[in-house]
Design a protein around this motif. Structure first.
Motif, PDB file in Angstrom:
ATOM      1  N   LEU A  15       0.689  -1.209   0.067  1.00 57.21           N
ATOM      2  CA  LEU A  15       0.104  -0.148   0.082  1.00 57.21           C
ATOM      3  C   LEU A  15       0.942   1.041   0.003  1.00 57.21           C
ATOM      4  CD1 LEU A  15      -3.395   0.275   0.425  1.00 57.21           C
ATOM      5  CD2 LEU A  15      -2.342   1.344   2.432  1.00 57.21           C
ATOM      6  N   GLY A  16       2.037   1.114   0.715  1.00 61.47           N
ATOM      7  CA  GLY A  16       2.932   2.237   0.664  1.00 61.47           C
ATOM      8  C   GLY A  16       3.579   2.446  -0.644  1.00 61.47           C
ATOM      9  N   THR A  17       3.956   1.474  -1.439  1.00 63.54           N
ATOM     10  CA  THR A  17       4.589   1.593  -2.584  1.00 63.54           C
ATOM     11  C   THR A  17       3.483   2.331  -3.541  1.00 63.54           C
ATOM     12  OG1 THR A  17       3.965  -0.526  -3.377  1.00 63.54           O
ATOM     13  CG2 THR A  17       6.112  -0.239  -2.329  1.00 63.54           C
ATOM     14  N   ALA A  18       2.239   1.783  -3.568  1.00 59.14           N
ATOM     15  CA  ALA A  18       0.827   2.413  -4.319  1.00 59.14           C
ATOM     16  C   ALA A  18       0.905   3.916  -4.117  1.00 59.14           C
ATOM     17  CB  ALA A  18      -0.112   1.571  -4.028  1.00 59.14           C
ATOM     18  N   LEU A  19       1.017   4.194  -2.662  1.00 64.23           N
ATOM     19  CA  LEU A  19       1.028   5.454  -2.233  1.00 64.23           C
ATOM     20  C   LEU A  19       2.052   6.409  -2.900  1.00 64.23           C
ATOM     21  CD1 LEU A  19       0.049   5.092   1.442  1.00 64.23           C
ATOM     22  CD2 LEU A  19      -1.254   6.312  -0.283  1.00 64.23           C
ATOM     23  N   ALA A  20       3.101   5.727  -2.983  1.00 63.18           N
ATOM     24  CA  ALA A  20       4.259   6.417  -3.723  1.00 63.18           C
ATOM     25  C   ALA A  20       4.235   6.766  -5.119  1.00 63.18           C
ATOM     26  CB  ALA A  20       5.635   5.880  -3.167  1.00 63.18           C
ATOM     27  N   GLY A  21       3.429   5.934  -5.683  1.00 64.63           N
ATOM     28  CA  GLY A  21       3.262   5.903  -7.366  1.00 64.63           C
ATOM     29  C   GLY A  21       4.297   4.637  -7.808  1.00 64.63           C
ATOM     30  N   VAL A  22       4.694   3.892  -7.004  1.00 64.03           N
ATOM     31  CA  VAL A  22       5.737   2.829  -7.673  1.00 64.03           C
ATOM     32  C   VAL A  22       4.743   1.675  -8.633  1.00 64.03           C
ATOM     33  CG1 VAL A  22       7.058   1.015  -7.147  1.00 64.03           C
ATOM     34  CG2 VAL A  22       7.169   3.099  -5.766  1.00 64.03           C
ATOM     35  N   SER A  23       5.456   1.431  -9.680  1.00 67.10           N
ATOM     36  CA  SER A  23       4.798   0.530 -10.654  1.00 67.10           C
ATOM     37  C   SER A  23       4.726  -0.836  -9.868  1.00 67.10           C
ATOM     38  CB  SER A  23       5.337   0.468 -11.642  1.00 67.10           C
ATOM     39  OG  SER A  23       5.041  -0.663 -12.599  1.00 67.10           O
ATOM     40  N   THR A  24       3.611  -1.834 -10.277  1.00 69.46           N
ATOM     41  CA  THR A  24       3.797  -3.033  -9.361  1.00 69.46           C
ATOM     42  C   THR A  24       4.762  -4.037  -9.826  1.00 69.46           C
ATOM     43  OG1 THR A  24       2.027  -3.780 -11.108  1.00 69.46           O
ATOM     44  CG2 THR A  24       1.090  -2.860  -9.131  1.00 69.46           C
ATOM     45  N   ASP A  25       5.605  -3.697 -11.054  1.00 67.95           N
ATOM     46  CA  ASP A  25       6.495  -4.552 -11.510  1.00 67.95           C
ATOM     47  C   ASP A  25       7.853  -4.273 -11.224  1.00 67.95           C
ATOM     48  OD1 ASP A  25       6.715  -2.444 -13.143  1.00 67.95           O
ATOM     49  OD2 ASP A  25       6.346  -3.815 -14.891  1.00 67.95           O
ATOM     50  N   ALA A  26       7.955  -3.270 -10.191  1.00 72.96           N
ATOM     51  CA  ALA A  26       9.163  -2.596  -9.917  1.00 72.96           C
ATOM     52  C   ALA A  26       9.965  -3.764  -8.959  1.00 72.96           C
ATOM     53  CB  ALA A  26       9.022  -1.287  -9.244  1.00 72.96           C
ATOM     54  N   PRO A  27      11.338  -3.376  -8.877  1.00 70.61           N
ATOM     55  CA  PRO A  27      12.149  -4.431  -8.005  1.00 70.61           C
ATOM     56  C   PRO A  27      11.791  -4.203  -6.682  1.00 70.61           C
ATOM     57  CG  PRO A  27      13.505  -3.479  -9.778  1.00 70.61           C
ATOM     58  CD  PRO A  27      12.168  -2.791  -9.794  1.00 70.61           C
ATOM     59  N   LEU A  28      11.451  -2.972  -6.267  1.00 75.68           N
ATOM     60  CA  LEU A  28      10.984  -2.608  -4.867  1.00 75.68           C
ATOM     61  C   LEU A  28       9.770  -3.318  -4.355  1.00 75.68           C
ATOM     62  CD1 LEU A  28      11.642  -1.129  -1.883  1.00 75.68           C
ATOM     63  CD2 LEU A  28      10.212   0.696  -2.955  1.00 75.68           C
ATOM     64  N   VAL A  29       8.799  -3.560  -5.120  1.00 77.72           N
ATOM     65  CA  VAL A  29       7.539  -4.445  -4.860  1.00 77.72           C
ATOM     66  C   VAL A  29       7.998  -5.811  -4.642  1.00 77.72           C
ATOM     67  CG1 VAL A  29       5.122  -5.014  -5.860  1.00 77.72           C
ATOM     68  CG2 VAL A  29       6.135  -2.817  -6.137  1.00 77.72           C
ATOM     69  N   ALA A  30       8.882  -6.300  -5.570  1.00 76.03           N
ATOM     70  CA  ALA A  30       9.162  -7.875  -5.341  1.00 76.03           C
ATOM     71  C   ALA A  30       9.758  -8.107  -3.786  1.00 76.03           C
ATOM     72  CB  ALA A  30       9.894  -8.187  -6.509  1.00 76.03           C
ATOM     73  N   ALA A  31      11.008  -7.067  -3.641  1.00 79.09           N
ATOM     74  CA  ALA A  31      11.690  -6.989  -2.403  1.00 79.09           C
ATOM     75  C   ALA A  31      10.587  -7.038  -1.201  1.00 79.09           C
ATOM     76  CB  ALA A  31      12.493  -6.006  -2.181  1.00 79.09           C
ATOM     77  N   TYR A  32       9.503  -5.972  -1.292  1.00 78.58           N
ATOM     78  CA  TYR A  32       8.592  -5.688  -0.197  1.00 78.58           C
ATOM     79  C   TYR A  32       7.911  -7.042   0.212  1.00 78.58           C
ATOM     80  CZ  TYR A  32       9.445  -0.765   0.873  1.00 78.58           C
ATOM     81  OH  TYR A  32      10.106   0.669   1.187  1.00 78.58           O
ATOM     82  N   THR A  33       7.404  -7.703  -1.128  1.00 75.05           N
ATOM     83  CA  THR A  33       6.460  -8.984  -1.102  1.00 75.05           C
ATOM     84  C   THR A  33       7.192  -9.878  -0.261  1.00 75.05           C
ATOM     85  OG1 THR A  33       5.571  -8.214  -3.133  1.00 75.05           O
ATOM     86  CG2 THR A  33       5.341 -10.807  -2.348  1.00 75.05           C
ATOM     87  N   ARG A  34       8.499 -10.130  -0.580  1.00 73.19           N
ATOM     88  CA  ARG A  34       9.273 -11.296  -0.009  1.00 73.19           C
ATOM     89  C   ARG A  34       9.381 -10.923   1.625  1.00 73.19           C
ATOM     90  NH1 ARG A  34      15.463 -12.717  -1.575  1.00 73.19           N
ATOM     91  NH2 ARG A  34      16.031 -13.973   0.265  1.00 73.19           N
ATOM     92  N   TYR A  35       9.706  -9.861   1.750  1.00 71.53           N
ATOM     93  CA  TYR A  35      10.095  -9.118   3.286  1.00 71.53           C
ATOM     94  C   TYR A  35       8.787  -9.478   3.878  1.00 71.53           C
ATOM     95  CZ  TYR A  35      10.771  -5.901   7.016  1.00 71.53           C
ATOM     96  OH  TYR A  35      10.694  -5.176   8.060  1.00 71.53           O
ATOM     97  N   GLY A  36       7.632  -8.910   3.366  1.00 72.66           N
ATOM     98  CA  GLY A  36       6.246  -8.812   4.120  1.00 72.66           C
ATOM     99  C   GLY A  36       5.677 -10.255   4.463  1.00 72.66           C
TER     100      GLY A  36
END
Length: 380
Positions: free
Chosen positions: A240-261
């Motif tokens: 939700l935080g990445t979406a608030l920041a406007g980050v694309s769902t296929d960005a590397p950060l989203v993958a890292a957050y998904t694994r971490y979360g």
């Protein structure tokens, strides 16, 4: 004072605990989390005050009901979900955006959390939460005190379900106050809706497990942890935080957050399983041993059955008739507690490995490292 990067959002350093100065992780959390919780609570208080006043105009009794829902939100709580969402956003934006526009989205997670807790307490027939009577118990007591007709327990459960429903509606309404571009808010809403679906799916599996324990397994218990807890506690708030920041769902950060979360969220639930048996009720706010009494198929209990000798398994099968302290010792003797502790450590390690590769600044990385530990090595 510390500033949220270029925006100049002042964050006052909170009082530190002994040892904070020697631990940079705890120091960063002490510096940021306190004021974030204050900002979230202020947002909730302002919003809920108006909502309760509006409902009180319909009927005084509805005003009292709405006030009970407000109190369920504002009394206690770690604000963990809004904290993960904040650091998900802060790690994605690098502090380049102002905090106030996104506060409604962060605070909405706490309303959603209250919805889940109140309904969960009804389903589990829990007597206490955060050291206080649960909503359905308190409402049943009010029924008796008022001299109403009918079954007070049934009334308490029905009214508590409505409190949970109201909190979910309030969460939707507050989320809509988020001041980000419409296309970005739509992505936020998609993430939020997926989080709700996964939470309800996990809750159903939890209910099913209690009624179908003979067909349960460690894998299914972990699936409950993944969807009932990990999704809406850590993983989806971060996204939700990445979406608030406007980050694309296929960005590397989203993958890292998904694994971490996922890793931290599962570890959080595994710690909860241990605290439900071995925690101090004065600290957890809940009685110890309820899961053992009911035979709830948590990962801990499933592992205990898997590792137990035939004699130990027979004793576990008589869980509802034996002393809780004896059963807790029995579970530990099977090696299940040690195994769960290793599982927690493994997941925290995986989360930190995911974070190492995440494209976030040093402050966000340090905070998320500290949160992984704080969420999984706790006494309440």
């Amino acid at each position: 004072m510390a500033n949220d990067a270029a925006t100049g959002n002042a964050i006052r350093v909170a009082p530190t605990e002994p040892g904070d100065r020697d631990d940079p992780v705890r120091a960063v959390l002490a510096a940021y989390t306190h004021d974030l919780s204050t900002a979230v609570n202020d947002t909730l208080t302002t919003f809920l005050t108006a909502e309760v006043e509006s409902l009180a105009q319909i009927d005084a009794a509805i005003g009292e009901f709405a006030a009970a829902a407000r109190d369920a939100v504002l009394v206690g709580g770690k604000r963990l979900r809004s904290t993960f969402a904040y650091w998900g956003w802060r790690g994605a934006s690098g502090g380049s955006e102002s905090l106030p526009p996104v506060l409604p989205a962060l605070a909405a997670l706490e309303l959603l959390h209250t919805f889940a807790l109140v309904h969960d307490d009804v389903m589990d027939d829990s007597a206490t939460r955060r050291g206080r009577p649960t909503a359905h118990v308190a409402l049943a007591a009010q029924h008796v005190a008022a001299g109403h007709r009918g079954d007070p327990d049934r009334y308490g459960e029905a009214a508590a379900v409505l409190i949970g429903d109201l909190c979910m509606v309030w969460a939707d309404r507050l989320l809509a106050h988020t001041a980000v571009p419409p296309a970005r808010l739509l992505e936020v809403r998609r993430c939020y809706d997926q989080m709700r679906v996964e939470t309800i799916a996990g809750q159903y599996l939890d209910v099913l497990g209690e009624n179908d324990a003979a067909n349960w397994s460690v894998d299914r218990a972990l699936r409950v942890a993944r969807y009932k807890t990990a999704s809406y506690t850590v993983q989806r708030p971060l996204l939700l935080g990445t979406a608030l920041a406007g980050v694309s769902t296929d960005a590397p950060l989203v993958a890292a957050y998904t694994r971490y979360g996922l890793a931290v969220g599962e570890a959080f639930q595994l710690r909860d399983d241990l605290l439900g048996v071995y925690g101090d009720p004065a600290t957890t706010g809940k009685p110890a041993g309820d899961d053992l009494r009911t035979g709830k198929p948590t990962t801990l209990l499933m592992l205990a059955r898997q590792l137990a000798t035939p004699a130990q398994r027979r004793a576990l099968d008589r869980a509802d008739t034996g002393p809780v302290d004896h059963l807790a010792e029995l579970v530990a003797d099977t090696g299940a507690v040690a195994r769960v502790e290793r599982m927690i450590a493994e997941r925290v390690g995986d989360a930190l490995a995911a974070l190492d590769a995440a494209p976030v600044d040093r402050t966000a990385r340090t905070a998320l490292t500290g949160l992984a530990t704080a969420a999984t090595d706790r006494r309440a």
